[in-house]
Each structure stands twice: as C-alpha cells, then as structure tokens.
Design a protein around this motif. Structure first.
Motif, PDB file in Angstrom:
ATOM      1  N   VAL A  92       0.714  -1.244  -0.017  1.00 56.13           N
ATOM      2  CA  VAL A  92       0.001  -0.257   0.096  1.00 56.13           C
ATOM      3  C   VAL A  92       0.827   1.055   0.036  1.00 56.13           C
ATOM      4  O   VAL A  92       0.495   2.184  -0.280  1.00 56.13           O
ATOM      5  CB  VAL A  92      -1.039  -0.016   1.178  1.00 56.13           C
ATOM      6  N   GLU A  93       1.944   1.151   0.377  1.00 55.86           N
ATOM      7  CA  GLU A  93       2.924   2.344   0.295  1.00 55.86           C
ATOM      8  C   GLU A  93       3.574   2.450  -1.159  1.00 55.86           C
ATOM      9  O   GLU A  93       4.311   3.444  -1.602  1.00 55.86           O
ATOM     10  CB  GLU A  93       4.170   2.115   1.358  1.00 55.86           C
ATOM     11  N   ASP A  94       3.502   1.599  -1.907  1.00 59.24           N
ATOM     12  CA  ASP A  94       3.766   1.562  -3.389  1.00 59.24           C
ATOM     13  C   ASP A  94       2.569   2.388  -4.045  1.00 59.24           C
ATOM     14  O   ASP A  94       1.407   1.533  -4.228  1.00 59.24           O
ATOM     15  CB  ASP A  94       4.050   0.573  -3.857  1.00 59.24           C
ATOM     16  N   PRO A  95       2.920   3.474  -4.876  1.00 59.22           N
ATOM     17  CA  PRO A  95       1.628   4.062  -5.785  1.00 59.22           C
ATOM     18  C   PRO A  95       1.196   3.004  -6.769  1.00 59.22           C
ATOM     19  O   PRO A  95      -0.119   2.993  -7.193  1.00 59.22           O
ATOM     20  CB  PRO A  95       2.432   5.296  -6.748  1.00 59.22           C
ATOM     21  N   ALA A  96       1.814   2.063  -7.251  1.00 56.58           N
ATOM     22  CA  ALA A  96       1.255   0.945  -8.421  1.00 56.58           C
ATOM     23  C   ALA A  96       0.727  -0.110  -7.503  1.00 56.58           C
ATOM     24  O   ALA A  96       0.091  -1.119  -8.147  1.00 56.58           O
ATOM     25  CB  ALA A  96       2.640   0.431  -8.964  1.00 56.58           C
ATOM     26  N   LEU A  97       0.646  -0.225  -6.194  1.00 55.24           N
ATOM     27  CA  LEU A  97       0.019  -1.275  -5.320  1.00 55.24           C
ATOM     28  C   LEU A  97       0.441  -2.671  -5.795  1.00 55.24           C
ATOM     29  O   LEU A  97      -0.197  -3.688  -6.012  1.00 55.24           O
ATOM     30  CB  LEU A  97      -1.613  -1.120  -5.478  1.00 55.24           C
ATOM     31  N   THR A  98       1.828  -2.675  -6.023  1.00 53.41           N
ATOM     32  CA  THR A  98       2.458  -4.032  -6.381  1.00 53.41           C
ATOM     33  C   THR A  98       1.940  -5.174  -5.554  1.00 53.41           C
ATOM     34  O   THR A  98       1.980  -5.041  -4.199  1.00 53.41           O
ATOM     35  CB  THR A  98       4.191  -3.951  -6.288  1.00 53.41           C
ATOM     36  N   GLN A  99       1.721  -6.233  -6.232  1.00 52.88           N
ATOM     37  CA  GLN A  99       1.174  -7.543  -5.215  1.00 52.88           C
ATOM     38  C   GLN A  99       2.388  -7.972  -4.660  1.00 52.88           C
ATOM     39  O   GLN A  99       3.446  -8.198  -5.170  1.00 52.88           O
ATOM     40  CB  GLN A  99       0.485  -8.516  -6.194  1.00 52.88           C
ATOM     41  N   ILE A 100       2.213  -8.399  -3.621  1.00 51.69           N
ATOM     42  CA  ILE A 100       3.348  -8.852  -2.722  1.00 51.69           C
ATOM     43  C   ILE A 100       2.686 -10.421  -1.926  1.00 51.69           C
ATOM     44  O   ILE A 100       1.673 -10.471  -1.656  1.00 51.69           O
ATOM     45  CB  ILE A 100       3.783  -8.117  -1.399  1.00 51.69           C
ATOM     46  N   THR A 101       3.554 -11.356  -1.477  1.00 50.99           N
ATOM     47  CA  THR A 101       3.733 -12.420  -0.941  1.00 50.99           C
ATOM     48  C   THR A 101       3.916 -12.374   0.320  1.00 50.99           C
ATOM     49  O   THR A 101       5.128 -12.493   0.899  1.00 50.99           O
ATOM     50  CB  THR A 101       4.203 -13.673  -1.758  1.00 50.99           C
ATOM     51  N   ILE A 102       3.081 -12.691   1.457  1.00 48.30           N
ATOM     52  CA  ILE A 102       3.260 -12.481   2.933  1.00 48.30           C
ATOM     53  C   ILE A 102       2.844 -13.883   3.598  1.00 48.30           C
ATOM     54  O   ILE A 102       1.360 -14.172   3.270  1.00 48.30           O
ATOM     55  CB  ILE A 102       2.660 -11.565   3.577  1.00 48.30           C
ATOM     56  N   TYR A 103       3.223 -14.706   4.119  1.00 44.54           N
ATOM     57  CA  TYR A 103       2.837 -15.872   4.753  1.00 44.54           C
ATOM     58  C   TYR A 103       2.306 -15.741   6.224  1.00 44.54           C
ATOM     59  O   TYR A 103       3.402 -15.354   7.154  1.00 44.54           O
ATOM     60  CB  TYR A 103       3.915 -16.853   4.819  1.00 44.54           C
ATOM     61  N   ALA A 104       1.261 -16.013   6.503  1.00 41.99           N
ATOM     62  CA  ALA A 104       0.620 -16.113   7.879  1.00 41.99           C
ATOM     63  C   ALA A 104      -0.223 -17.513   7.866  1.00 41.99           C
ATOM     64  O   ALA A 104      -1.227 -17.614   7.090  1.00 41.99           O
ATOM     65  CB  ALA A 104      -0.250 -15.142   8.056  1.00 41.99           C
ATOM     66  N   GLY A 105       0.146 -18.251   8.880  1.00 41.74           N
ATOM     67  CA  GLY A 105      -0.308 -19.613   8.842  1.00 41.74           C
ATOM     68  C   GLY A 105      -1.726 -19.754   8.985  1.00 41.74           C
ATOM     69  O   GLY A 105      -2.385 -20.386   8.283  1.00 41.74           O
ATOM     70  N   ARG A 106      -2.482 -18.928   9.806  1.00 40.47           N
ATOM     71  CA  ARG A 106      -3.807 -19.515  10.138  1.00 40.47           C
ATOM     72  C   ARG A 106      -4.560 -18.173  10.486  1.00 40.47           C
ATOM     73  O   ARG A 106      -3.973 -16.894  10.924  1.00 40.47           O
ATOM     74  CB  ARG A 106      -3.935 -20.148  11.585  1.00 40.47           C
ATOM     75  N   GLY A 107      -5.899 -18.146  10.310  1.00 45.12           N
ATOM     76  CA  GLY A 107      -6.831 -17.026  10.489  1.00 45.12           C
ATOM     77  C   GLY A 107      -7.292 -17.004  11.729  1.00 45.12           C
ATOM     78  O   GLY A 107      -6.689 -16.553  12.844  1.00 45.12           O
ATOM     79  N   LEU A 108      -8.718 -17.142  11.876  1.00 45.14           N
ATOM     80  CA  LEU A 108      -9.407 -16.958  13.075  1.00 45.14           C
ATOM     81  C   LEU A 108      -9.666 -18.416  13.335  1.00 45.14           C
ATOM     82  O   LEU A 108     -10.508 -19.249  12.981  1.00 45.14           O
ATOM     83  CB  LEU A 108     -10.651 -16.174  12.713  1.00 45.14           C
ATOM     84  N   LEU A 109      -9.308 -19.107  14.840  1.00 50.33           N
ATOM     85  CA  LEU A 109      -9.557 -20.049  15.372  1.00 50.33           C
ATOM     86  C   LEU A 109     -10.420 -19.851  16.690  1.00 50.33           C
ATOM     87  O   LEU A 109     -10.117 -19.211  17.696  1.00 50.33           O
ATOM     88  CB  LEU A 109      -8.207 -20.895  15.810  1.00 50.33           C
ATOM     89  N   VAL A 110     -11.591 -20.461  16.527  1.00 47.36           N
ATOM     90  CA  VAL A 110     -12.538 -20.300  17.588  1.00 47.36           C
ATOM     91  C   VAL A 110     -12.763 -21.825  18.238  1.00 47.36           C
ATOM     92  O   VAL A 110     -13.312 -22.781  17.606  1.00 47.36           O
ATOM     93  CB  VAL A 110     -13.986 -19.894  17.187  1.00 47.36           C
ATOM     94  N   GLU A 111     -12.340 -21.742  19.532  1.00 47.42           N
ATOM     95  CA  GLU A 111     -12.940 -23.046  20.229  1.00 47.42           C
ATOM     96  C   GLU A 111     -13.461 -22.696  21.582  1.00 47.42           C
ATOM     97  O   GLU A 111     -13.883 -23.781  22.250  1.00 47.42           O
ATOM     98  CB  GLU A 111     -11.463 -23.635  21.056  1.00 47.42           C
ATOM     99  N   SER A 112     -14.143 -21.629  21.546  1.00 45.19           N
ATOM    100  CA  SER A 112     -14.745 -21.207  22.860  1.00 45.19           C
ATOM    101  C   SER A 112     -15.998 -22.234  23.297  1.00 45.19           C
ATOM    102  O   SER A 112     -16.849 -22.424  22.045  1.00 45.19           O
ATOM    103  CB  SER A 112     -15.274 -19.673  23.023  1.00 45.19           C
ATOM    104  N   THR A 113     -16.168 -22.615  24.520  1.00 47.93           N
ATOM    105  CA  THR A 113     -17.349 -23.538  24.706  1.00 47.93           C
ATOM    106  C   THR A 113     -18.265 -22.710  26.010  1.00 47.93           C
ATOM    107  O   THR A 113     -19.019 -23.421  26.656  1.00 47.93           O
ATOM    108  CB  THR A 113     -17.078 -24.745  25.187  1.00 47.93           C
TER     109      THR A 113
END
Length: 213
Positions: A26-47
C-alpha cells in the motif's frame, strides 16, 4: 495465527473486524502485489458462551481463514474470505508444519483433475454444534496471481474445495452461501455435497440454505 479464541473465552463480540494479510504494497503507488505468509486466520474453540461475529472478514492465510473447532453457540453474520493469491505456489502445506494441538487440517493431494486441492480452507467447522452462518462469501479469485481460474464460465477452477464440515457436528446452519472460483462449494468428511454448476448465480455461485443433520 491472527486470532485464537480459546476454550474458556466468554463474551466474544467482533463487529466490522478485518483480519487481513497484505496482498499489495500500500506504500507503493502501483500497489504491487506481494506475498506474505501467515499460517492461520481465526480459530474459535470457545465453549463458555456465545461468540458473535458480525460483519467480519479473514483473508489470505495459508491453512484456513475461519476455523470453528470443538466449539458451540457461534453466530457469524456476513463473513467474507479470500484464499491467498499466491496459492497453489506454494500450496497450503508450505511453509508451516501441521500442528495437531491447533486442529490444523491435513490437506489431500495437491491437484485433482487439474484443480488445486491443497489451498487453504475459507471455512472449516470441526466437531462443533449450534453454528449459525448468516451470509457467507468464500472467494478464491486467483491461481498463482492469475484470475483466469475465476472468470465467469471458466469452470470455477481456482481451487477444488473451500468449505469443510468434519467430525461429529450438529445444528450447523448456513444461509446465503456464496463462493467464487471454487469447484465444490460444501464438503462433509471428505465427500463433496455441492458443486458450483448446480448453483450458478452470475459471477458467484449461491446456496440459499444448508443444514447439517
């Protein structure tokens, strides 16, 4: 992972929350696509109480976006996901190892009939009960940064599956399920229950109501 709601958590209320792994600089005026790795999103286990997710989105994680595991009493209204744009290069097996204590999915072979089969899940419900999804958009627009796979009329071949229900579940209700780029819309214990071609709705594919037994 981005957010982990543990078994003892109570009183959860998320509204207008966007758990996003950047896909553009987002700091690039061309909005160059980038690859960033994050393993897991939202994990809900609540009971311990009801979890309320109102107008939330989880995008671009490796293994899954939303995962409800051994939980109950979850309301998720107007959720949205996007599969990581770089997948299947690499696929969801890489780079993070499977962690059993986090109920990580074990992915099948990488490609089936030319369609990626080891891309991250948009929504995974595992051994849970009383889950109400009131509006879901599970989107897979890209295959290795190409959008050809999600072009209307092109067979929805960005990934094979995006929504999985597994194990002993009860009262899983999904209203207004919409998918893009995904060949099979709903999978139960590895068996495909709905295919995109039976549910065409313009650019998206839509199922008005799904209920587990």
């Amino acid at each position: 992972m981005s957010v982990h709601v543990t078994k003892s958590a109570a009183g959860l209320y998320f509204e207008n929350v966007w758990l996003w792994v950047a896909d553009h600089d987002v700091e690039d005026p061309a909005l160059t696509q980038i690859t960033i790795y994050a393993g897991r999103g939202l994990l809900v286990e609540s009971t311990a109480g009801t979890a309320w997710l109102v107008a939330t989105a989880v995008e671009h994680h490796v293994k899954y976006e939303y995962q409800f595991a051994n939980t109950k009493n979850v309301f998720a209204g107007q959720i949205q996901t996007e599969t990581a744009y770089y997948q299947p290069n690499p696929n969801a097996v890489i780079p993070f190892p499977t962690v059993a204590s986090l109920f990580d999915p074990v992915f099948p072979v990488a490609v089936v009939n030319g369609i990626p089969n080891a891309d991250g899940w948009g929504l995974r419900v595992l051994a849970s009960q009383n889950i109400l999804i009131y509006g879901a958009g599970l989107y897979s627009f890209f295959n290795n940064y190409s959008t050809t796979c999600s072009n209307q009329g092109n067979g929805e071949v960005c990934q094979n599956r995006i929504f999985s229900i597994e194990g002993a579940v009860s009262n899983i209700d999904v209203y207004n399920l919409n998918t893009v780029g995904t060949h099979y819309m709903i999978t139960r214990d590895g068996a495909d229950l709905a295919i995109y071609s039976d549910n065409l709705d313009g650019f998206v594919d839509t199922i008005a109501l799904f209920r587990s037994n």
